[in-house]
Design a protein around this motif. Structure first.
Motif, PDB file in Angstrom:
ATOM      1  N   PHE A 714       0.869  -1.217   0.093  1.00 23.29           N
ATOM      2  CA  PHE A 714       0.174   0.033   0.199  1.00 23.29           C
ATOM      3  C   PHE A 714       0.762   1.322   0.067  1.00 23.29           C
ATOM      4  O   PHE A 714       1.949   1.293   0.664  1.00 23.29           O
ATOM      5  N   GLU A 729      -4.473   9.742  -0.739  1.00 19.82           N
ATOM      6  CA  GLU A 729      -4.905   8.596  -0.852  1.00 19.82           C
ATOM      7  C   GLU A 729      -4.065   7.721   0.089  1.00 19.82           C
ATOM      8  O   GLU A 729      -2.950   7.283  -0.595  1.00 19.82           O
ATOM      9  N   ASN A 731      -4.423   4.405   0.734  1.00 20.69           N
ATOM     10  CA  ASN A 731      -4.446   3.044   0.499  1.00 20.69           C
ATOM     11  C   ASN A 731      -4.287   2.663  -1.153  1.00 20.69           C
ATOM     12  O   ASN A 731      -5.057   1.786  -1.542  1.00 20.69           O
ATOM     13  N   PHE A 732      -3.337   3.488  -1.767  1.00 19.44           N
ATOM     14  CA  PHE A 732      -3.064   3.365  -3.292  1.00 19.44           C
ATOM     15  C   PHE A 732      -2.359   1.826  -3.313  1.00 19.44           C
ATOM     16  O   PHE A 732      -1.307   1.571  -2.893  1.00 19.44           O
ATOM     17  N   THR A 733      -3.265   0.718  -3.714  1.00 14.93           N
ATOM     18  CA  THR A 733      -2.766  -0.396  -3.494  1.00 14.93           C
ATOM     19  C   THR A 733      -1.940  -1.007  -4.796  1.00 14.93           C
ATOM     20  O   THR A 733      -2.413  -0.827  -5.928  1.00 14.93           O
ATOM     21  N   GLN A 738       0.034  -7.287 -10.492  1.00 16.26           N
ATOM     22  CA  GLN A 738      -0.345  -5.886 -11.013  1.00 16.26           C
ATOM     23  C   GLN A 738       0.730  -5.787 -12.505  1.00 16.26           C
ATOM     24  O   GLN A 738       1.631  -6.012 -12.341  1.00 16.26           O
TER      25      GLN A 738
ATOM     26  N   ARG B 292     -12.272   6.824  -3.359  1.00 21.68           N
ATOM     27  CA  ARG B 292     -10.838   6.144  -3.300  1.00 21.68           C
ATOM     28  C   ARG B 292     -10.211   6.414  -4.606  1.00 21.68           C
ATOM     29  O   ARG B 292     -10.663   6.199  -5.805  1.00 21.68           O
ATOM     30  N   ASN B 294      -7.291   4.696  -6.869  1.00 24.19           N
ATOM     31  CA  ASN B 294      -6.571   3.412  -7.047  1.00 24.19           C
ATOM     32  C   ASN B 294      -6.223   3.260  -8.583  1.00 24.19           C
ATOM     33  O   ASN B 294      -6.562   4.039  -9.488  1.00 24.19           O
ATOM     34  N   ILE B 295      -5.564   2.104  -8.689  1.00 25.05           N
ATOM     35  CA  ILE B 295      -5.121   1.920 -10.238  1.00 25.05           C
ATOM     36  C   ILE B 295      -6.271   1.875 -11.215  1.00 25.05           C
ATOM     37  O   ILE B 295      -6.553   2.311 -12.177  1.00 25.05           O
ATOM     38  N   THR B 297      -9.693   2.972 -10.038  1.00 28.32           N
ATOM     39  CA  THR B 297     -10.664   3.917  -9.675  1.00 28.32           C
ATOM     40  C   THR B 297      -9.920   5.191  -9.647  1.00 28.32           C
ATOM     41  O   THR B 297      -8.748   5.265  -9.176  1.00 28.32           O
TER      42      THR B 297
END
Lengths: 751, 339, 212
Positions: A714, A729, A731-733, A738, B292, B294-295, B297
């Motif tokens: 994260f 952000e 929680n950029f996962t 990936q 949120r 994310n990659i 979203t």
């Protein structure tokens, strides 16, 4: 019910088999080529290189070719002859053009400098150092696409490769061509896998580009050289600049030499130490002896010989004048003098008058030094019967040629596998090789005899530093197959220097062997050329060790100097030094000895502009490829961070676009930053030390983060833009599966 | 137009020179007729007609309001379909689409309500239109220059923390918007004969609020050269709804206070409540949309803010309706008891 | 003002027609008080909001570097960088298109080092690293009550990534050189030419808070 019908069941089964076969065929086909994502990445990492020089006040093109970015901070791997102004390339500046749009010609963007070069491999590592306007660039601020290096050692004829480069003088976009390896060529430059040969000739401007395996990893460098010296206009030298400023581009203008075609690919593995050195910005230096005077006489090629075997030292060991049908190995060796690095050489092979491109090699850039012996050959290949003629060309002109007939049965007498060494009292060789201790009373040359007829005359000739010192002719009286021996003796001890023995059957040279006697002998009859090795962090003005001397160095040292005394080292002997960091070879250089026979405080150094990385270092010195000694030293605690090459695989590189959520328009000038993995927004101190990587968006809102994000982690990402709500952000996962690079969309809104 | 301007001017002048009510001048609160035997309700004087009328309901108001609320669902569906067809039209198409999103609920309501007002309910359709225009003018000529240029709130709000943004939305923007909506009604129609029913507070405030909201979001879209179909369209609605909600609350308090003498803090409380609600909804309308990142979203969705603001408007609509009905019922009951 | 004034409210209506929006003048004392209270309350709330906003936008953080013996206050939520070849750089992360920044650096000075030497050295270094670097003026001036030597300069900031199409930005800068015994402190302010003047007060605040 219907399925129970036997005919229908069979039909369905057959259909199922056909579908499965189709699917497996499709899958197999899919594996035969590079996938699009990797292909695009490799294409984006392929640069166009131009050497330019000042021609009457205008910048004229001297040479051009392709190159490949191998790190995101601007390291480029290419051919040495494209980077170093040698041979026909006489540029002053190296301009790097990038494929901003893959289907469009590359755009000149940067200036580059050579950081490592190996002319024998014809490979060089360059680093982007400045913008086109000359303003210097901080490498870490670059964020360029790059490719990872692969392992070409497992590649065999029949395997697929994708070659990528620029097909013209910068007029078109970068081009990828799928190819098949047809053969592997051995050469003195890099041993039995010196060159991968491909079926489709590539345009000459693709020289220096890349050859990729199915995983998209760089495994080789297509290599070719113009056959001319660039002095005359022709198909391989094109005038494109008005160098004489007469408003016309014609025959009176200098031309740009372009290789006609490229069919040879240099495997990348031998370049790894050079790349490591470039990556760490290591600089190598040695004690300056007396450099040899440049050759005045023209290059000379002589004594072209054929052999069916080559030993580990690169010596041909089984000379033949003809080959039986079905032979699969053939090497052609020759001696050379007055050669100059970078001149174009080519070996053309014909069979019964017809050219054989797959056996020919070049034109290539000469990297074998001034004098010596060289070989080119093929292993495990079908060699059809016929009369083969090998012709060596220099500057496009034939210099020497030799022929060999393949066919019939092997009947000629052969002396093979000659080894020079020191024998124990019972006659067994206890020390063999290219370097033996001097002052020993005797050296033996042991060889195998085949098909020798009784009564056959044969001759042994010994040379010392190219001067014949003994010649004896004998009549063979032994069995046809035997082991035989020739001996050089001097009861007062043989002098240090280069010894060569030649064995002739009749007038034909049947075998030769060379060794260098250097250094006094140790009790176990090894050569003790070097002694008193020590490592220091600096050197004094009078060439003495200075700074910290010992086995442990502090963290901030920028140089390591190995000092050593030497004794009885013959001038012009080839010697090599290698630096290792934590067991990995990080730099290597081979030179000719020019510091005199005896002396103290000879030094070699490894240095960098920044402090050397923490770790365990070792330096090894070899003479004629024979290890002499090694010395180790530790910087700091000796723990080395993960190498860039090893670490890249676990990271995901992020590119993306920052847009206005309501209009969809890109937001220029937004700052996208990712904190180090251990930080979340509450712990962020707003110190840039906490930031892992950051990027500013362009006029379309596009950005590319310079560093990758480790998988299965994260991260905290911030996106700032004036008049927009800052995105935080935590929680950029990045998931473990990936794909990299990942392209993201960031929508920002206004309050 | 000249007459309307005069009305506003007179109303504003009247504020400064308003004489105190006295027993010597006992007049009806609504019509101003001199009363010999005035009827008193909630400390206010009425003629008999208006005493019996002011607690009447105005069904057209609630029906059109409900219709507009329901039409939002249809509008959102249309936006979603249009987005699927042309997600990001450019230039004039964008502006036209934005104008439809803004205009259909606001001007649609205005047309419906002016058609339904028949004169017998005491309200003048022309005044409703005038207040719509007045709200629009106030937004364009006073409030936007004040917030965007003088206070430069946009950039400053972006540069601060969510907590500060919340406080600024409530204390500065919400209060300002609520006050302007209150002022438009309070200093124009509130003391006129056309404000003869309690529900007229909601009617006039809604007209002003919708004009105000349409102009606020219209200029918001115009300044950006038009917004995208889905995100932009929904955001326009989301940003307009807090003004409509605030206008309902302001209208309710003005309506109550018009016909019953209330403590001095009653109206300030109402305006503060409207301002707080407006501020909270403005904040929610933007902040809740920041989802949120994310990659896969992208950090923004137009839906959460929209849904919350629609719910808030619906609740406010229901509450105001319910409270007014209750007040009117009580009033009528009391009057019946008086005989 | 007459309580019997009739107003036209709708087209086609005359003064004899039923009045629309006729002003009824009487209001109670409570109404008037309420009216004023609303204004007071709204002004009160807004004032509190504006005060909070002013306090928020003027909030600063303290930068302290004991090794260099330098302290300064800079705007909150600016990024601080100590990894470059300077003591510290404070950068506004939200500024567009160029990140407004203030650099603090120290340079060793000898007895005969002049301010001009320092400025020349800066010029040589920057002209090698920055595109179109130009010195605009060198002059003595008084900033925040302190007599200093300042150098105005400009350059073009370009993105090192060739694949991003960032339009080069003309950046204006200002160096302030202060000789402090055996060292020279250089304070540099850089901003996009469009915002240079707007943010100059921020720089002056940092300069005024600088202690060494």
């Amino acid at each position: 019910m219907m399925l129970n019908h036997p005919l229908r069941t069979k039909t369905l089964t057959a259909l199922l088999i056909v579908i499965l076969m189709s699917l497996s065929l499709t899958a197999a086909q899919a594996q035969d080529r590079l996938d699009d994502l990797r292909l695009v990445n490799a294409q984006r990492a392929t640069v166009f290189l131009m050497q330019t020089y000042d021609a009457s006040g205008t910048q004229a093109l001297s040479c051009s070719g392709s190159g490949t970015l191998i790190s995101n901070d601007g390291l480029i791997l290419t051919n040495a002859h494209l980077a170093d102004p040698v041979g026909p390339c006489q540029g002053e500046r190296i301009i790097v053009a990038l494929p901003i749009r893959l289907d469009e010609p590359p755009v000149p963007k940067y200036l580059a400098q050579i950081v490592q070069v190996d002319h024998q491999l014809d490979l060089a590592v360059m680093r982007i150092v400045a913008s086109l306007d000359g303003s210097l660039i901080e490498p870490n601020s670059l964020n360029l696409p790059f490719v990872s290096l692969g392992d070409p050692s497992g590649l065999l004829p029949g395997n697929a490769l994708t070659t990528i480069g620029y097909p013209s003088l910068g007029a078109g976009g970068v081009e990828a061509v799928e190819q098949t390896i047809t053969a592997i060529t051995a050469e003195s430059s890099s041993g039995d896998k010196s060159w991968l040969r491909v079926d489709t000739p590539l345009p000459g401007t693709k020289s220096g580009g890349g050859a990729y395996d199915l995983n998209g990893r760089l495994v080789g460098i297509p290599t070719g050289m113009p056959g001319t010296d660039g002095s005359e206009r022709g198909p391989e030298c094109i005038s494109i600049n008005d160098t004489n400023r007469d408003s016309l581009i014609d025959l009176r203008d200098s031309c740009v030499p372009i290789p006609a075609e490229v069919t040879a690919i240099r495997p990348v593995r031998p370049a790894l130490p050079m790349i490591e050195a470039g990556r760490n910005q290591f600089e190598l230096a040695t004690f300056r002896g007396t450099p040899p005077a440049p050759p005045i006489d023209p290059p000379l090629i002589e004594r072209m010989l054929f052999s069916t075997a080559v030993n580990e030292q690169g010596q041909v060991t089984r000379l033949v004048s003809k080959l039986p049908s079905g032979a699969r190995n053939l090497y052609m060796a020759f001696s050379y003098q007055n050669m100059v690095t970078g001149i174009p050489y080519e070996i053309r092979v014909s069979r019964d008058g017809a050219d054989l491109p797959q056996f020919s090699l070049g034109p290539l850039s000469w990297g074998g030094g001034r004098n010596g012996t060289w070989y080119v050959g093929f292993e495990d290949q079908q060699i059809p019967d016929g009369s083969y003629e090998f012709t060596i060309y220099l500057f496009g002109q034939p210099e020497a040629s030799a022929s060999i007939v393949v066919g019939g049965r092997e009947e000629e007498p052969i002396f093979s596998d000659i080894r020079l060494g020191i024998a124990d009292p019972s006659g067994n060789l206890i020390n063999t090789g290219r370097v033996l201790p001097s002052e020993v009373p005797q050296i033996d040359a042991v060889y195998q005899v085949e098909n020798m007829a009784e009564g056959q005359t044969w001759t042994e000739v010994w040379y010392f530093d190219t001067v014949e010192v003994s010649r004896n002719t004998f009549v063979w009286s032994g069995p046809p197959q035997a082991q035989s021996r020739s001996i050089a003796v001097n009861s007062g001890g043989l002098r240090a220097g280069r010894y060569r023995v030649e064995l002739l059957i009749g007038d034909r040279l049947a075998a030769f062997g060379e060794t260098t006697l250097a250094g006094p002998p140790t009790p176990d009859r090894q050569s003790a050329i070097f002694s008193n090795a020590r490592i220091a962090s600096d050197i004094s003005r009078d060439g003495e060790p200075n700074g910290v001397v010992g086995q442990v160095m502090p963290l901030d040292v920028q140089s390591l100097y190995l000092f050593v005394d030497w004794d009885l080292m013959p001038t012009n002997t080839a010697w090599t030094y290698r630096w290792f960091l934590d067991g990995r070879l990080v730099a290597s250089r081979t030179q000719r000895w020019n510091a005199g026979s005896v002396g103290e405080n000879f030094w070699v150094s490894l240095s960098a502009d920044d402090p050397l990385p923490e770790g365990s270092y070792a330096v090894e010195v070899l003479v004629e490829n024979r290890p002499m000694f090694s010395q180790s030293v530790t910087i700091g605690a000796g723990t080395q961070p993960t190498s860039g090459i090893e670490g890249e695989g676990d990271e995901v590189f992020i590119t993306g676009t920052v847009v206005d959520a309501l209009t969809g328009d890109g937001i220029p000038g937004a700052l996208v930053m990712v904190l180090n993995v251990e930080f979340e927004s509450p712990q962020f101190t707003w110190n840039e030390e906490d930031i892992l990587t950051q990027a500013i968006t362009d006029r379309e809102g596009r950005f590319a983060l310079a560093r990758g994000l480790a998988r299965a982690n994260f991260f905290t990402m911030y996106v700032f833009a004036e008049d927009y709500i800052t995105i935080i952000e935590d929680n950029f996962t990045i998931f473990s599966d990936q794909e990299s690079p990942a392209d993201i969309l960031v929508e920002m809104s206004q309050p | 137009m000249g007459c309307r301007s005069t009305l506003i001017l007179k109303a504003l002048q009247g504020l400064a020179t308003m004489p105190a009510m006295s027993k010597q001048h006992q007049t009806c609160l609504v019509c101003g007729e001199r009363l010999e035997e005035p009827h008193v309700y909630g400390d206010r004087l009425y003629c008999e007609t208006h005493l019996s009328q002011f607690s009447d309901d105005l069904a057209a108001l609630w029906q059109t309001g409900l219709l507009i609320l329901l039409s939002l669902a249809v509008l959102v569906g249309t936006i979603a379909i249009a987005n699927a067809v042309a997600p990001n039209p450019s230039g004039p198409t964008r502006l036209l689409a934005n104008a439809l999103v803004i205009g259909l609920p606001s001007i649609g309501w205005l047309i419906l309500i002016t058609q339904r007002l028949d004169g017998e309910d005491g309200a003048a359709p022309s005044l409703v239109s005038a207040l719509f225009v007045l709200g629009s003018l106030m937004a364009a000529a006073v409030v936007r220059p004040l917030t965007n240029e003088i206070l430069a709130l946009g950039g400053r709000l972006a540069a601060t923390s969510p907590a500060n943004r919340f406080v600024a939305n409530v204390l500065i923007l919400g209060m300002l918007h609520a006050f302007v909506l209150y002022g438009i009604v309070r200093y124009s129609v509130w003391r006129t004969t056309s404000f003869s029913l309690r529900v007229h507070g909601v009617l006039y405030a809604s007209a002003a609020g919708l004009g105000y909201a349409a102009t606020q979001v219209g200029l918001f879209a115009l300044e950006r050269g038009g917004l995208s179909m889905l995100s932009g369209g929904l955001t326009l609605l989301t940003r307009a709804l807090p003004f409509a909600t605030a206008s309902l609350i302001v209208g309710y308090f003005l309506g109550i206070n018009r016909f019953e003498n209330q403590p001095f803090y009653y109206l300030p409380s109402g305006v503060a409540l409207a301002g707080a609600v407006c501020g909270v909804l403005l904040y929610a309308g933007t902040e809740l949309n920041n989802i949120r990142l994310n990659i896969t979203t992208d950090g923004f969705s137009p839906w959460p803010g929209f849904v919350v603001n629609v719910l808030a408007l619906t609740i406010a609509f229901g509450a105001v309706y319910g409270l007014l009905q209750r007040q009117n019922t009580i009033t009528k009951a009391r009057l019946r008891l008086r005989g | 003002m007459s309580s019997t004034t009739r107003l036209q409210g709708q087209q086609g209506l005359t003064s004899e027609a039923p009045a629309v929006g006729r002003l009824i003048s009487h209001v109670t004392k409570s109404d008037r008080f309420a009216s004023i209270s609303v204004i007071v309350v709204v002004i009160g709330f807004m004032s509190v909001g504006l005060l909070l906003r002013a306090r928020d936008s003027s909030s600063t953080w303290l930068y302290s570097n004991r090794q260099a013996g330098i302290e300064a206050r800079y705007p909150a939520e600016w990024l601080v960088d100590e990894q470059g070849d300077y003591v510290a750089r404070m950068r506004d992360p939200v500024a567009r298109p160029f990140k407004t920044q203030v650099l603090i650096d120290t340079v060793p000075a000898a007895d005969n080092t002049s301010v001009r030497n320092i400025l020349d050295s800066l010029t040589l270094q920057r002209s090698a690293e920055l595109s179109a670097y130009r010195v605009l003026a060198v002059r003595d001036s008084t900033l925040a009550g302190v007599l200093v030597t300042e150098m105005d300069f400009a350059f073009v900031d370009t993105d090192p990534d060739p694949f991003v199409q960032r339009v080069p930005v003309v950046v204006e800068g200002l160096d302030i050189v202060i000789i402090d015994n055996t060292r020279v402190i250089v304070l540099t302010y850089m901003a996009d030419t469009e915002t240079f003047e707007d943010e100059f007060d921020t720089f002056l605040d940092i300069f005024a808070s600088l202690s060494y």
